[in-house]
Design a protein around this motif. Structure first.
Motif, short mmCIF file in Angstrom:
data_model
loop_
_atom_site.label_atom_id
_atom_site.label_comp_id
_atom_site.label_asym_id
_atom_site.label_seq_id
_atom_site.Cartn_x
_atom_site.Cartn_y
_atom_site.Cartn_z
N ASP A 467 -7.66 6.39 -7.48
CA ASP A 467 -8.15 5.27 -6.71
C ASP A 467 -7.01 5.12 -5.44
OD1 ASP A 467 -9.75 3.31 -6.06
OD2 ASP A 467 -8.64 1.80 -7.26
N ALA A 468 -5.70 5.17 -6.02
CA ALA A 468 -4.89 5.10 -5.01
C ALA A 468 -4.95 6.10 -3.80
CB ALA A 468 -3.48 5.06 -5.49
N LYS A 469 -5.44 7.37 -4.13
CA LYS A 469 -5.64 8.42 -3.11
C LYS A 469 -6.79 8.19 -2.23
CE LYS A 469 -6.62 13.55 -2.73
NZ LYS A 469 -6.69 14.57 -3.31
N ALA A 470 -7.67 7.66 -2.93
CA ALA A 470 -8.94 7.22 -2.12
C ALA A 470 -8.85 6.18 -1.04
CB ALA A 470 -10.44 6.98 -3.00
N LYS A 471 -7.96 5.14 -1.64
CA LYS A 471 -7.87 4.03 -0.62
C LYS A 471 -6.83 4.38 0.21
CE LYS A 471 -10.92 1.68 -2.94
NZ LYS A 471 -10.42 1.04 -4.19
N ALA A 472 -5.87 5.05 0.16
CA ALA A 472 -4.86 5.58 0.87
C ALA A 472 -5.19 6.36 2.29
CB ALA A 472 -3.64 6.11 0.17
N ARG A 473 -6.09 7.41 1.74
CA ARG A 473 -6.72 8.25 2.76
C ARG A 473 -6.95 7.90 3.97
NH1 ARG A 473 -10.30 10.46 0.37
NH2 ARG A 473 -9.25 12.23 -0.91
N PRO A 474 -8.14 6.82 4.08
CA PRO A 474 -8.49 6.48 5.55
C PRO A 474 -7.57 5.50 6.04
CG PRO A 474 -9.59 5.27 3.59
CD PRO A 474 -8.76 6.32 2.97
N ILE A 475 -6.52 4.79 5.44
CA ILE A 475 -5.42 3.98 6.00
C ILE A 475 -4.52 5.03 6.67
CG2 ILE A 475 -3.79 2.61 5.42
CD1 ILE A 475 -5.27 1.29 3.24
N LEU A 476 -4.05 6.06 5.95
CA LEU A 476 -3.12 7.01 6.46
C LEU A 476 -3.80 7.66 7.67
CD1 LEU A 476 -1.94 8.49 3.30
CD2 LEU A 476 -0.71 6.85 4.94
N GLU A 501 -3.17 -3.62 -0.98
CA GLU A 501 -4.40 -4.60 -0.88
C GLU A 501 -5.72 -3.85 -1.15
OE1 GLU A 501 -6.33 -7.97 2.25
OE2 GLU A 501 -4.41 -6.76 2.86
N ALA A 502 -6.06 -2.82 -0.51
CA ALA A 502 -7.11 -2.10 -0.76
C ALA A 502 -7.27 -1.47 -2.27
CB ALA A 502 -7.31 -0.97 0.02
N LEU A 503 -5.99 -1.19 -3.02
CA LEU A 503 -6.16 -0.79 -4.26
C LEU A 503 -6.42 -1.79 -5.38
CD1 LEU A 503 -5.41 1.70 -6.20
CD2 LEU A 503 -3.12 1.03 -6.06
N GLY A 504 -6.34 -3.15 -4.94
CA GLY A 504 -6.60 -4.25 -5.76
C GLY A 504 -6.01 -4.00 -7.22
N ILE A 505 -4.63 -4.34 -6.84
CA ILE A 505 -3.91 -4.16 -8.31
C ILE A 505 -4.17 -5.38 -9.59
CG2 ILE A 505 -1.46 -4.72 -9.02
CD1 ILE A 505 -1.54 -2.03 -7.71
N ASP A 506 -4.65 -6.39 -9.00
CA ASP A 506 -5.07 -7.32 -10.15
C ASP A 506 -6.25 -6.55 -11.10
OD1 ASP A 506 -3.26 -9.24 -9.21
OD2 ASP A 506 -4.81 -10.25 -8.14
N ALA A 507 -7.36 -5.86 -10.32
CA ALA A 507 -8.30 -5.39 -11.17
C ALA A 507 -7.67 -4.39 -12.21
CB ALA A 507 -9.21 -4.92 -10.35
N HIS A 508 -6.99 -3.69 -11.74
CA HIS A 508 -5.86 -2.41 -12.39
C HIS A 508 -5.38 -3.23 -13.69
CE1 HIS A 508 -7.72 1.04 -10.42
NE2 HIS A 508 -7.17 0.20 -9.28
N ARG A 509 -4.64 -4.26 -13.21
CA ARG A 509 -3.70 -4.79 -14.29
C ARG A 509 -4.72 -5.31 -15.25
NH1 ARG A 509 -1.63 -8.52 -11.07
NH2 ARG A 509 0.17 -7.28 -10.49
N ALA A 510 -5.77 -5.92 -15.06
CA ALA A 510 -6.72 -6.30 -16.01
C ALA A 510 -7.15 -5.23 -17.05
CB ALA A 510 -7.94 -7.05 -15.56
#
Length: 685
Positions: A467-476, A501-510
């Motif tokens: 998920d981090a890769k998918a969210k990071a690619r367009p930002i990079l 912010e795009a990764l949504g840490i809270d959802a992954h933390r849950a």
């Protein structure tokens, strides 16, 4: 009541109300006699449907007689002569017909009657149901005798008097207008019953005759037509436009008005008015309308109430109270005819009633837990469950290693947090050996539990990195060209913040917390085997399960996903840019470093978490289970690898006795590769 008390009562006397007049039963606020119009209600489906449901349900339970012995145990007398008589009340019908008729009279009128025909030995030999409208309880003229006799009028002007002891009179409470009779459960809804009957008659009349002409044909401008022509036109119209010739064109030879006249089906819809009657009748009888099949009640199944729950509610509110009334009257009016009734009670056995099986299962579960923890006797549990119990069942099943603690004693210094004796007390060699049996069982379970947790954690971090890769690619792709030399730090902060912010840490933390909670619960269940060996019940009470699961959620929160991910992102950006990587390669690097976190590889990270949390889960499960069983002290097991492989302070605390609070803190402070374990301490033999 002795002879003196009876004499005093006789002297004081009691005056009962005279026979009521017919005016007392008239419904208020109306001169219309709804009671007379409704009649016996046999033809009122709104009444007979719920009544028949009760008639069908009642025989699911089994009528029996139980004897309560002096020791409190119960002995079922299934061969009691009263039961045999009820099963075969007379040569012409059996108990099912007898109970069905009784239920109908009881629920519609509030009174049901059986006549007892006696043999030469003055015992009841036959039982006969009689319709409630044929029987009337009467008191003495002077009012001294509450019920002096019953008047039975079978028809043709005949009247037979019966003594009260020859009648079984089932009453629904008492009618304040006539205390000798019961009050009809559904009398308050007589107007609704009448309304339902009239609605049926009205719609039936419309469907039979259409109620009014279906078509009106009249000459224009008020002209007149000869009666013979009218009849001829009517016959011609019916022949030309009825049956298979419906829909053909109509052509009139003179100016004529033709229009439909009547009711359409929507105008005949009276469902809302009829729903009121259905709901109120069922409410008065005590059963949900849905179990009967009424449309009004089926709406409740759309708001969370299942049919199974509604059937259970119908039994609890409708059938069981009725059974108690029937059994109580049999105890009073029929059971004494068969000899001494000391200790005997009529009882309905509902153990085979399908709708109540879940309640019985819950009762058995509670009794199992109570017996297993040793505070309820087997005799008490069997009696509560309605099973036969003997003196041999007057035993407690308590853990073999449980220690007796007087109810008035306070905690000893050894169990008081912070006391010196608490930290220095050591278990005997025998107590430690018993504890090691428990700890060895935990260690045999540990490998399998760690592997299961390891797989879950690796799967989570793999998805997290993806998920981090998918969210990071367009930002990079958007931000890398803007990163000028000399402005890396500021640019990195902006990029990292955007990715997080795009990764949504809270959802992954849950999701991560859910993995921990599930694993801790699995460990708690696995600890059951060891708990049995230690003398603690293997069952997992809900409060204990919740406490252990909550501990897992808290442990997950100790792992700083946001902070570790932020560090991994900064490191990935710094390395990636120094290598001249583009957006795609840098996004892949971010995925790998997010997965691995501070451990260098996701395998090491998952293995470390699985080992640490499994050990902690075992320790917290031990502590919580023991506390639930009123165990307040624990033996510490640690440093068993010996000098050089175990820390000196770990070796030194091995065998110490600590309180539950100390054990909690020690478990929380244990390092990732620790070998700390606890076993319940029950005192020295």
């Amino acid at each position: 009541m002795n002879w003196l008390q009876r004499t005093v009562v006789k002297a004081l006397g009691m005056r009962h109300a005279a026979q009521p007049t017919g005016l007392m039963s008239r419904i208020k606020r109306t001169r219309f006699d709804y009671r007379k119009e409704v009649g016996d209600m046999i033809d009122a489906s709104v009444v007979t449907a719920p009544v028949q449901w009760v008639q069908r349900s009642l025989p699911e339970a089994r009528l029996t007689v139980r004897l309560t012995k002096r020791d409190g145990s119960l002995d079922e007398r299934a061969d009691h002569p009263m039961l045999a008589l009820i099963q075969r009340p007379n040569p012409h019908y059996g108990d099912l017909a007898l109970w069905a008729a009784t239920v109908f009279s009881y629920l519609t009128d509030g009174n049901a009657y059986w006549i007892k025909l006696r043999n030469l030995g003055n015992r009841p030999a036959e039982l006969w149901y009689v319709p409630h409208w044929t029987m009337e309880p009467k008191g003495s003229i002077d009012g001294e005798t509450f019920i002096s006799h019953y008047e039975y009028r079978p028809g043709s002007g005949q009247m037979v008097r019966y003594a009260p002891q020859d009648i079984v009179h089932f009453r629904h409470g008492m009618d304040p207008r006539n205390l000798r009779k019961g009050l009809s459960p559904i009398e308050g809804a007589l107007r609704e019953i009448f309304m339902d009957l009239e609605s049926s008659n009205f719609v039936a009349s419309l469907l039979k005759n259409m109620g009014v002409p279906g078509m009106v044909i009249s000459p224009k401008s008020g002209g007149t037509v000869d009666p013979d022509d009218v009849q001829a036109a009517k016959s011609w119209f019916k022949q030309a436009f009825s049956g298979d010739r419906r829909g053909e064109p109509l052509v009139m030879g003179a100016p004529t008005d033709v229009y439909a006249y009547g009711f359409n089906p929507q105008q005949m819809n009276m469902s809302e008015a009829r729903d009121v009657a259905e709901e109120r009748i069922c409410a008065l009888i005590g059963i949900p309308a849905a179990v009967v099949g009424f449309g009004a009640g089926l709406q409740s199944t759309k708001v969370g109430a299942t049919m199974e729950e509604l059937r259970k509610l119908a039994w609890q509110n409708g059938v069981l109270p009725l059974q108690r009334v029937l059994a109580d009257e049999l105890d009073r009016s029929l059971l004494p005819d068969f000899g001494n009734t000391a200790g005997l009670r009529t009882w309905w056995d509902v153990s085979e009633v399908q709708a109540l099986q879940d309640d019985l299962a819950k009762l058995f579960e509670r009794m199992n837990a109570a017996v297993g923890t040793g505070w309820v006797q087997v005799h008490e549990a069997r009696t509560t469950a309605g099973l036969e119990a003997t003196d041999a069942d007057r035993i407690y099943l308590r853990p073999a290693m449980a220690i007796e603690v007087p109810a008035t004693s306070s905690k000893s210094d050894a169990t008081r947090p912070g006391s010196k004796s608490e930290t220095k007390a050591a278990a005997s060699r025998a107590a430690r050996l018993k504890g090691l049996v428990y700890v060895d069982t935990l260690e045999r379970q540990q490998t399998g539990l760690e592997k299961a947790m390891d797989q879950r954690v690796k799967k989570f971090f793999a998805a997290f990195g993806k998920d981090a890769k998918a969210k990071a690619r367009p930002i990079l792709e958007r931000e890398l060209p803007k990163m000028a030399k000399g402005a890396e730090q500021k640019s990195d902060d902006l990029v990292v913040d955007a990715i997080l912010e795009a990764l949504g840490i809270d959802a992954h933390r849950a999701t991560f917390a859910g993995i921990f909670e599930g694993h801790f619960l699995d460990v708690a269940k696995a600890v059951s085997d060891a708990a049995n060996l230690a003398g603690i019940s293997g069952s997992l009470p809900d409060p204990v399960a919740r406490a252990i699961t909550a501990a897992g959620g808290r442990r997950a929160g100790l792992i700083d996903l946001a902070g570790q991910s932020r560090t991994s992102l900064f490191d990935a950006l710094a390395i990636g840019r120094s290598e001249g990587e583009g957006a795609e390669a840098l996004a892949s690097r971010i995925a790998g470093m997010i997965e691995a976190g501070p451990w260098g590889s996701v395998e090491t990270r998952a293995r470390t978490i699985a080992r640490t949390e499994t050990k902690y889960a075992q320790n917290i499960s031990t502590i919580e289970r023991a506390k639930a069983a009123n165990v307040t002290q624990f033996i510490v097991h640690d440093g068993r690898l010996g000098p050089g492989r175990s820390l000196p302070d770990h070796i030194a605390r091995d065998g110490n006795i600590v309180s539950a609070a100390q054990a909690d803190q020690m478990a929380a402070d244990e390092h990732p590769n620790g070998t700390l374990s606890f076993s319940p301490y029950f005192g020295e033999d």
